[in-house]
Design a protein around this motif. Structure first.
Motif, PDB file in Angstrom:
ATOM      1  N   MET A 172     -52.837 -39.911  24.224  1.00 35.07           N
ATOM      2  CA  MET A 172     -53.620 -41.114  24.987  1.00 35.07           C
ATOM      3  C   MET A 172     -53.021 -42.415  24.108  1.00 35.07           C
ATOM      4  O   MET A 172     -53.481 -42.668  23.167  1.00 35.07           O
ATOM      5  CB  MET A 172     -54.892 -41.052  25.423  1.00 35.07           C
ATOM      6  CG  MET A 172     -55.360 -42.205  26.290  1.00 35.07           C
ATOM      7  SD  MET A 172     -57.203 -42.091  26.498  1.00 35.07           S
ATOM      8  CE  MET A 172     -57.941 -42.620  24.757  1.00 35.07           C
ATOM      9  N   ARG A 173     -52.354 -43.413  24.890  1.00 29.41           N
ATOM     10  CA  ARG A 173     -51.887 -44.672  23.981  1.00 29.41           C
ATOM     11  C   ARG A 173     -53.087 -45.306  23.605  1.00 29.41           C
ATOM     12  O   ARG A 173     -53.939 -45.730  24.400  1.00 29.41           O
ATOM     13  CB  ARG A 173     -51.172 -45.346  24.859  1.00 29.41           C
ATOM     14  CG  ARG A 173     -50.573 -46.607  24.380  1.00 29.41           C
ATOM     15  CD  ARG A 173     -50.163 -47.410  25.177  1.00 29.41           C
ATOM     16  NE  ARG A 173     -51.172 -48.084  26.085  1.00 29.41           N
ATOM     17  CZ  ARG A 173     -51.989 -49.045  25.237  1.00 29.41           C
ATOM     18  NH1 ARG A 173     -51.792 -49.527  24.176  1.00 29.41           N
ATOM     19  NH2 ARG A 173     -53.137 -49.629  26.023  1.00 29.41           N
ATOM     20  N   GLY A 174     -53.087 -45.460  22.340  1.00 30.38           N
ATOM     21  CA  GLY A 174     -54.194 -46.315  21.788  1.00 30.38           C
ATOM     22  C   GLY A 174     -55.604 -45.581  21.251  1.00 30.38           C
ATOM     23  O   GLY A 174     -56.586 -46.223  20.926  1.00 30.38           O
ATOM     24  N   GLY A 175     -55.324 -44.391  21.669  1.00 27.65           N
ATOM     25  CA  GLY A 175     -56.612 -43.329  21.470  1.00 27.65           C
ATOM     26  C   GLY A 175     -57.104 -43.283  20.210  1.00 27.65           C
ATOM     27  O   GLY A 175     -56.230 -43.543  19.241  1.00 27.65           O
ATOM     28  N   GLN A 176     -58.358 -43.423  19.832  1.00 24.27           N
ATOM     29  CA  GLN A 176     -58.896 -43.415  18.573  1.00 24.27           C
ATOM     30  C   GLN A 176     -60.067 -42.560  18.242  1.00 24.27           C
ATOM     31  O   GLN A 176     -60.770 -42.125  19.195  1.00 24.27           O
ATOM     32  CB  GLN A 176     -59.479 -44.700  18.037  1.00 24.27           C
ATOM     33  CG  GLN A 176     -60.577 -45.283  19.099  1.00 24.27           C
ATOM     34  CD  GLN A 176     -60.957 -46.664  18.499  1.00 24.27           C
ATOM     35  OE1 GLN A 176     -61.247 -47.134  17.284  1.00 24.27           O
ATOM     36  NE2 GLN A 176     -61.329 -47.628  19.522  1.00 24.27           N
ATOM     37  N   PHE A 177     -60.046 -41.577  17.323  1.00 21.66           N
ATOM     38  CA  PHE A 177     -61.100 -40.734  16.995  1.00 21.66           C
ATOM     39  C   PHE A 177     -61.345 -40.752  15.453  1.00 21.66           C
ATOM     40  O   PHE A 177     -60.551 -40.996  14.603  1.00 21.66           O
ATOM     41  CB  PHE A 177     -60.923 -39.130  17.398  1.00 21.66           C
ATOM     42  CG  PHE A 177     -59.646 -38.709  16.891  1.00 21.66           C
ATOM     43  CD1 PHE A 177     -59.780 -37.981  15.696  1.00 21.66           C
ATOM     44  CD2 PHE A 177     -58.517 -38.828  17.638  1.00 21.66           C
ATOM     45  CE1 PHE A 177     -58.614 -37.326  15.189  1.00 21.66           C
ATOM     46  CE2 PHE A 177     -57.454 -38.281  17.081  1.00 21.66           C
ATOM     47  CZ  PHE A 177     -57.417 -37.564  15.996  1.00 21.66           C
ATOM     48  N   ARG A 178     -62.699 -40.314  15.101  1.00 23.49           N
ATOM     49  CA  ARG A 178     -62.934 -40.283  13.631  1.00 23.49           C
ATOM     50  C   ARG A 178     -62.352 -38.985  13.270  1.00 23.49           C
ATOM     51  O   ARG A 178     -62.397 -37.902  13.857  1.00 23.49           O
ATOM     52  CB  ARG A 178     -64.584 -40.244  13.361  1.00 23.49           C
ATOM     53  CG  ARG A 178     -65.069 -41.642  13.736  1.00 23.49           C
ATOM     54  CD  ARG A 178     -66.572 -41.879  13.164  1.00 23.49           C
ATOM     55  NE  ARG A 178     -67.176 -41.294  11.931  1.00 23.49           N
ATOM     56  CZ  ARG A 178     -67.956 -41.738  11.431  1.00 23.49           C
ATOM     57  NH1 ARG A 178     -68.863 -42.511  11.900  1.00 23.49           N
ATOM     58  NH2 ARG A 178     -68.253 -41.298  10.131  1.00 23.49           N
ATOM     59  N   THR A 179     -62.042 -38.872  11.851  1.00 20.72           N
ATOM     60  CA  THR A 179     -61.526 -37.721  11.443  1.00 20.72           C
ATOM     61  C   THR A 179     -62.418 -37.049  10.348  1.00 20.72           C
ATOM     62  O   THR A 179     -61.987 -36.000   9.877  1.00 20.72           O
ATOM     63  CB  THR A 179     -60.128 -38.347  10.457  1.00 20.72           C
ATOM     64  OG1 THR A 179     -60.307 -38.955   9.486  1.00 20.72           O
ATOM     65  CG2 THR A 179     -59.088 -38.771  11.323  1.00 20.72           C
ATOM     66  N   ASP A 180     -63.637 -37.646  10.253  1.00 20.24           N
ATOM     67  CA  ASP A 180     -64.699 -36.992   9.138  1.00 20.24           C
ATOM     68  C   ASP A 180     -65.909 -36.467  10.028  1.00 20.24           C
ATOM     69  O   ASP A 180     -66.952 -36.461   9.208  1.00 20.24           O
ATOM     70  CB  ASP A 180     -64.999 -38.029   8.283  1.00 20.24           C
ATOM     71  CG  ASP A 180     -65.638 -39.317   8.756  1.00 20.24           C
ATOM     72  OD1 ASP A 180     -65.645 -39.551   9.907  1.00 20.24           O
ATOM     73  OD2 ASP A 180     -66.159 -40.127   8.282  1.00 20.24           O
TER      74      ASP A 180
END
Length: 419
Positions: free
Chosen positions: A399-407
């Motif tokens: 998804m373009r621009g999608g963001q999520f935390r990696t922690d």
């Protein structure tokens, strides 16, 4: 049973998913629902905060049980109209939902019930706010008194940022609650109640900040996990005995019994558990991991609460696996979410599944339609495996621009959380 679920987010998708798997459920209707829920339920349009419109739909669908997902319909009194017209409803009355609708009211109830919480002051002017902030000291905690979708709280060491948040709330016609900062790890505990009996679910921990390391502004929640292996073994019993049960009894004493789910947001401080906030509904994204682990059929639990029969329910049963959920959010969230982007890589295969939060469909394409777009949920034999499965799945979604935390749940996996 034919069950009507009111809502359109990942929390409601999790509820619909659990209900659809219950052999005692004939059909689930989601209103308004979303493209993900449409694979499991019949979706119907509704104005969720309009009691008359929800009543119309419940009558048209001959619902045996109505489950209210979000807080705004509860505060709007939707459950009152449904109950007055003979429907079984899971969710508190409009008056009882003030436990979430007004933080000042919740503090009043906690004081009467002798529930441990942060010291606080209710303020409605800049002078009052500055006096309260001076008294509390940093870190400063400023809360919008009303509903704010999980984003009405500022915790900061910057005095002027705290004052600015208070002034923004005043400009919107709200009071603020300024309270002492509570140290220690946070825990979410859902307590199901019929106004007398209280049955706790298993606790979870969520992550409210947008960025890794708990950086950036608060959001509605970027992920969660359950169970909490690091939590004291007697935590749940202690919270029910000293917080949930006294609160339910105080609400009944006031003539406004609380029926539904009492969400207890806790800080496990050096002085013991303290209430950060009450909510009057399931939390999002904690619901996603708690229901993933619940073996007891959900319909039996919710209908027993709605009908005042929780004391007749057998002990809850749970899967032993760990569950992790990671939220995929849109570009610009939480300040200015960008919507309308194409989502690719669904369905997720393997040891994870996807719950829709803010999505829409257009000519066969799945599009982002909100700030929090998807919740990826995974189970595993241990927290490390659950995390691996969740992140492997979210990594395959485009998804373009999608963001999520990696922690999400990383400190817990490493054994870095202590009470």
């Amino acid at each position: 049973m034919r069950i009507l679920v009111i809502g359109s987010g990942a929390r409601e998708h999790a509820i619909v998913r659990s209900l659809a798997a219950d052999p005692d459920v004939e059909a689930v209707v989601a209103a308004p629902g979303n493209p993900g829920m449409a694979e499991l339920a019949e979706c119907r349009p509704v104005v969720a905060t309009d009691p008359a419109d929800v009543l119309r739909l419940a009558q048209a669908e001959s619902a045996d049980l109505v489950v209210i997902g979000a807080e705004a319909p509860l505060v709007a009194g939707v459950t009152d109209v449904l109950r007055d017209n003979g429907f079984d409803v899971f969710g508190p009355s409009g008056e009882a939902a003030r436990l979430e609708g007004s933080k000042a009211f919740a503090k009043e109830v906690m004081a009467a019930a002798e529930v441990p919480t942060a010291m606080s002051r209710v303020c409605s002017t800049e002078t009052e706010a500055r006096d309260a902030l001076d008294a509390s000291g940093a870190p400063y905690v400023v809360k919008d008194d009303g509903l704010a979708a999980g984003k009405g709280v500022v915790v900061t060491d910057d005095l002027e940022e705290a004052v600015a948040h208070a002034m923004a709330c005043f400009a919107g016609g709200a009071q603020v609650v300024i309270e002492e900062f509570l140290d220690g790890p946070e825990v979410s505990l859902f307590c199901i109640t019929d106004g007398e009996t209280v049955i706790p679910l298993e606790p979870a921990q969520d992550f409210k900040r947008i960025g890794d390391g708990d950086e950036g502004p608060n959001t509605g929640g970027m992920g969660a996990y359950s169970p909490l292996d690091w939590a004291p073994g007697d935590l749940v019993d202690h919270v029910v005995r000293t917080i949930a049960q006294p609160t339910v009894e105080e609400m009944r004493r006031r003539g406004t019994p609380f029926s539904g789910v009492l969400y207890v947001g806790l800080a496990l401080t050096s002085r013991g558990p303290r209430v950060i906030e009450f909510n009057a509904r399931f939390g999002d994204p904690e619901t996603q991991v708690v229901l993933a682990r619940l073996r007891t059929p959900l319909a039996s639990l919710l209908s027993a609460a709605a009908r005042g029969r929780l004391d007749q329910l057998e002990s809850l049963r749970w899967h032993t696996q760990h569950a992790v959920t990671v939220v995929l959010a849109s570009e610009g969230y939480p300040a200015a979410p960008v919507t309308g982007d194409v989502i690719e890589g669904l369905p997720v295969e393997g040891d994870a599944y996807v719950l829709h939060a803010g999505t829409s469909s257009d000519d066969g394409r799945l599009l982002s339609a909100g700030g929090r777009v998807l919740s990826v949920v995974a189970l595993g034999d241990g927290l490390a495996q659950a995390r691996h499965n969740a992140y492997a799945a979210i990594g395959r979604i485009g998804m373009r621009g999608g963001q999520f935390r990696t922690d999400i749940a990383l400190k817990a996996e490493r054994g870095e959380i202590s009470v």
